[in-house]
Enzyme design. Structure first.
Site, PDB file in Angstrom:
ATOM      1  N   LEU A 153       0.837  -1.193   0.000  1.00 37.26           N
ATOM      2  CA  LEU A 153       0.000   0.000   0.000  1.00 37.26           C
ATOM      3  C   LEU A 153       0.872   1.244   0.000  1.00 37.26           C
ATOM      4  O   LEU A 153       1.963   1.246   0.570  1.00 37.26           O
ATOM      5  CB  LEU A 153      -0.905   0.023   1.240  1.00 37.26           C
ATOM      6  N   ASP A 154       0.396   2.305  -0.643  1.00 34.90           N
ATOM      7  CA  ASP A 154       1.094   3.590  -0.595  1.00 34.90           C
ATOM      8  C   ASP A 154       1.193   4.078   0.842  1.00 34.90           C
ATOM      9  O   ASP A 154       0.410   3.688   1.707  1.00 34.90           O
ATOM     10  CB  ASP A 154       0.335   4.641  -1.413  1.00 34.90           C
ATOM     11  N   ARG A 155       2.144   4.940   1.068  1.00 34.80           N
ATOM     12  CA  ARG A 155       2.361   5.510   2.401  1.00 34.80           C
ATOM     13  C   ARG A 155       1.057   6.050   3.003  1.00 34.80           C
ATOM     14  O   ARG A 155       0.749   5.795   4.163  1.00 34.80           O
ATOM     15  CB  ARG A 155       3.386   6.641   2.305  1.00 34.80           C
TER      16      ARG A 155
ATOM     17  N   THR B 211      -2.057   5.404   2.124  1.00 33.03           N
ATOM     18  CA  THR B 211      -3.198   4.491   2.076  1.00 33.03           C
ATOM     19  C   THR B 211      -3.165   3.604   3.309  1.00 33.03           C
ATOM     20  O   THR B 211      -2.133   3.015   3.623  1.00 33.03           O
ATOM     21  CB  THR B 211      -3.156   3.611   0.813  1.00 33.03           C
TER      22      THR B 211
END
Length: 251
Positions: free
Chosen positions: A66-68, A70
């Site tokens: 997951l993105d930072r 998210t």
């Protein structure tokens, strides 16, 4: 300038067995360490939590990244065979993934599917943001299904809660597709109405001006459900909205 975003180093264990662990990653905790700076990471926290397992032969492999900014479910294999099994499932698109997202505006539709290829913008034209993606016919196939859960307002701004079902797993896919449909995610510094928000945030951190423009310190995206059936294995995990997103929509 306001204080920078708090780095939440804690995470919740959702499920665990000898072969894998599922955690609820908060934002803005980064998954992997980077070479840019020393900071807490999900992987580092897992290595501490599972130090006994690692001493006894476990090898951690993060299955879905997951993105930072998210939040939500992250599946981590502890054993090689589990990593291979989950990896095959990912390649065969056997994972069902669902996200909760809050977007700007009230979509004119209740449900919408978008099949739009994605390509890194810098491959075609100059872009000050290296990772920024864009819809382009030469990109990789990308498909996302959106469903409106409810509409409301936040400080007079129209916003909508969406349930999102990505059929593929490209970088920033949900965020790019939402913006392409005219409803970027609340708090999105890159794909919102002004990409300079990201550049200003990188240079100077969070500020009152950014708060006014973005409404939320991070983009409003949460990985809420994940399931798969592979051979005789059937697994499913689901969690609710994070407090910041829940409070935002109710504000």
């Amino acid at each position: 300038m306001d204080e920078p975003i708090d780095v939440w180093v804690n995470f919740d264990v959702v499920d665990e067995c000898d072969d894998w662990i599922v955690v609820n990653k908060p934002a803005p905790l980064i998954v992997h360490p980077t070479s840019k700076k020393v900071e807490p990471t999900l992987l580092g926290g897992l290595e501490q939590l599972l130090s006994f397992d690692i001493q006894n032969g476990a090898r951690l492999s993060i299955i879905n990244r997951l993105d930072r900014e998210t939040s939500g479910l992250v599946l981590v294999a502890k054993r090689k065979f589990a990593a291979r099994m989950f990896g095959r499932a990912m390649e065969r698109r056997l994972f069902e993934k669902e996200y909760d997202a809050i977007c700007l505006g009230w979509p004119a539709w209740e449900e919408r599917s978008l099949d739009a290829p994605l390509l890194r913008k810098g491959e075609l034209e100059s872009s000050p943001i290296w990772v920024k993606q864009m819809v382009h016919p030469d990109g990789r196939p990308s498909e996302t299904y959106f469903r409106v859960v409810k509409r409301g307002t936040h400080r007079g701004v129209k916003v909508s809660l969406l349930r999102v079902f990505p059929k593929t797993g490209r970088m920033h896919q949900i965020r790019v597709h939402a913006a392409y449909l005219g409803h970027p995610l609340v708090g999105d510094k890159i794909y919102g109405e002004d990409e300079t928000c990201y550049l200003r945030y990188i240079e100077g951190g969070w500020s009152a001006k950014l708060a006014s423009q973005l409404l939320l310190k991070r983009h409003a995206l949460h990985a809420s459900r994940m399931a798969l059936t592979l051979d005789e294995v059937s697994l499913e995990w689901e969690i609710g909205l994070t407090k910041d997103l829940d409070d935002f929509f109710d504000a």
